[in-house]
Design a protein around this motif. Structure first.
Motif, short mmCIF file in Angstrom:
data_model
loop_
_atom_site.label_atom_id
_atom_site.label_comp_id
_atom_site.label_asym_id
_atom_site.label_seq_id
_atom_site.Cartn_x
_atom_site.Cartn_y
_atom_site.Cartn_z
N GLU A 328 0.83 -1.20 0.00
CA GLU A 328 0.00 0.00 0.00
C GLU A 328 0.87 1.25 0.00
OE1 GLU A 328 -4.00 -0.22 2.27
OE2 GLU A 328 -2.60 -1.39 3.46
N ARG A 329 0.44 2.25 -0.76
CA ARG A 329 1.13 3.52 -0.83
C ARG A 329 0.12 4.65 -0.62
NH1 ARG A 329 4.40 0.27 -0.40
NH2 ARG A 329 6.23 -0.17 -1.68
N VAL A 330 0.54 5.67 0.12
CA VAL A 330 -0.32 6.83 0.38
C VAL A 330 0.49 8.11 0.21
CG1 VAL A 330 -1.72 8.05 2.07
CG2 VAL A 330 -1.84 5.57 1.95
N ALA A 331 -0.08 9.07 -0.48
CA ALA A 331 0.52 10.41 -0.60
C ALA A 331 -0.48 11.41 -0.04
CB ALA A 331 0.85 10.73 -2.04
N VAL A 332 0.01 12.38 0.69
CA VAL A 332 -0.84 13.42 1.27
C VAL A 332 -0.20 14.77 0.98
CG1 VAL A 332 -1.87 14.36 3.37
CG2 VAL A 332 -1.61 11.88 3.12
N VAL A 333 -1.00 15.71 0.47
CA VAL A 333 -0.53 17.07 0.26
C VAL A 333 -1.10 17.95 1.35
CG1 VAL A 333 -0.48 19.04 -1.31
CG2 VAL A 333 -0.37 16.72 -2.23
N LEU A 334 -0.23 18.68 2.02
CA LEU A 334 -0.62 19.57 3.12
C LEU A 334 -0.33 21.01 2.75
CD1 LEU A 334 1.17 17.50 5.91
CD2 LEU A 334 -1.31 17.54 5.50
N GLY A 335 -1.14 21.92 3.27
CA GLY A 335 -0.95 23.34 3.00
C GLY A 335 -0.92 24.15 4.27
N LYS A 336 -0.16 25.21 4.24
CA LYS A 336 -0.12 26.15 5.36
C LYS A 336 -1.47 26.81 5.50
CE LYS A 336 2.29 30.33 6.93
NZ LYS A 336 3.34 31.33 6.61
N GLN A 337 -1.96 26.90 6.72
CA GLN A 337 -3.29 27.47 6.95
C GLN A 337 -3.24 28.99 6.93
OE1 GLN A 337 -5.85 25.42 7.09
NE2 GLN A 337 -7.32 27.08 7.16
#
Length: 337
Positions: A328-337
């Protein structure tokens, strides 16, 4: 601005007793490898990264629970009485899995008596996979807060024996391997309005999540460089960026020294050039603080949130990538609030 935000984070690693210490010391490039009071099959002391403040005699499920307590309390301190969902991931083949699950469920219930708790042996993919349903639960007001975490520890004779037997234990003579480690991290998702009502500071938001599955695993000879699973995960997670013409300038990966995953990563890195803003920074904390296991994605969220809060992040957008032995592979993109 997203209506769902990361409101709190907590972490405990071999370099830091909380998220702030961990973030600052990782930023400074601080390594945490040391000789551990554990030995390989030949009776030789091993090198690993472990939390020195935990009792050296504590191993197995009890150690996982002890490791998780402080970062969980750090993350949920202002919302202990909120009706929340709590999802915790352990490694896929966690030693003493049923006992570890029971102890972690009991720990969460002590800290958050009103919480609905699930603990699963999902590996690195677990915390990322929890994200889409967590966001839906908040958007539909099924939950007032969702806590996502991961706990990992190689500090046990069982873990070291398993790594040694499979040829995956790091040593001077075996660099194509992983450095054993331990870490626990948690983050809290809430609706932005509720964060403001509680007078908390929004730390980050989730821009995109993607999943995939690799054929190449430690127990087969499939070509890792195809990287079809991780490529699919990254493309899915970065679709919102592409749609808005934005790029990520900070990449956080769970890479160790194992060449199988390095080959996979190199292929994806080439394919992801369109979504990488230049200059960009690539960090692989496991190469300095040991294998992160199920704690990887929550730790990356804590690292990014801490960096944005204190003003030292290299980019307002971070792309994280993790993968487990099951493919299993997971990518998550996060942004500054």
């Amino acid at each position: 601005m997203s209506a769902i935000t990361v409101a709190r984070v907590g972490a405990k690693t071999a370099v830091g007793l909380n998220a702030r210490q961990t973030g600052f010391l990782l930023r400074a490039g601080f390594p945490a490898m040391a000789e551990a009071p554990l030995v390989n099959a030949a009776g030789e002391a091993i090198t690993m990264a472990f939390v020195p403040t935990l009792d050296g005699r504590l191993v197995g499920a009890e150690r996982l629970a002890a490791l998780a307590r402080a970062p969980l309390e750090e993350a949920v301190a202002p919302i202990r009485d909120v009706a929340a969902e709590v999802h915790v991931a352990l490694d896929e083949e966690c030693p003493e899995g049923p006992l570890a699950i029971a102890l972690l469920e009991a720990l969460v219930k002590r800290v958050m008596p009103a919480a609905h708790v699930t603990v699963q042996a999902r590996g690195e993919a677990g915390p990322g996979a929890f994200l889409p349903p967590a966001i839906r639960a908040l958007e539909t007001r099924r939950a007032n807060a969702v806590v996502i975490g991961g706990v990992h520890s190689d500090y046990s004779p069982q873990s070291i024996t398993a790594l040694d037997a499979s040829g995956r234990l790091f040593s001077r003579d075996n660099l194509d391997a992983r450095i054993p480690g331990e870490a626990a991290a948690f983050f809290v998702l809430m609706r932005t309005a509720d964060v403001a009502r509680l007078k908390l500071t929004p730390l980050a938001h989730v821009i995109g999540v993607g999943t995939g599955r690799e054929r190449a695993r430690p127990d087969n000879d499939e070509p890792a460089y195809e990287a079809l699973g991780l490529t699919a995960a990254v493309r899915q997670a970065t679709e919102p960026l592409m749609a808005d013409g934005r790029t990520a300038g900070w990449i956080l990966t769970d890479l160790t020294g194992e060449m199988r995953r390095q080959c996979e990563w190199q292929s994806v890195f080439v394919r992801a050039q369109k979504v990488l803003g230049k200059p960009y920074l690539i960090e692989s904390p496991a190469q300095r603080i040991g294998y992160l296991g199920a704690a990887a994605t929550p730790l990356f969220v804590a690292m990014a949130a801490t960096a944005w809060k204190h003003g030292y992040a290299p980019s307002p957008i971070a792309l994280t990538m993790v993968g487990n032995d099951g493919g299993e592979r997971v990518a998550v993109v996060l942004g500054k609030q």
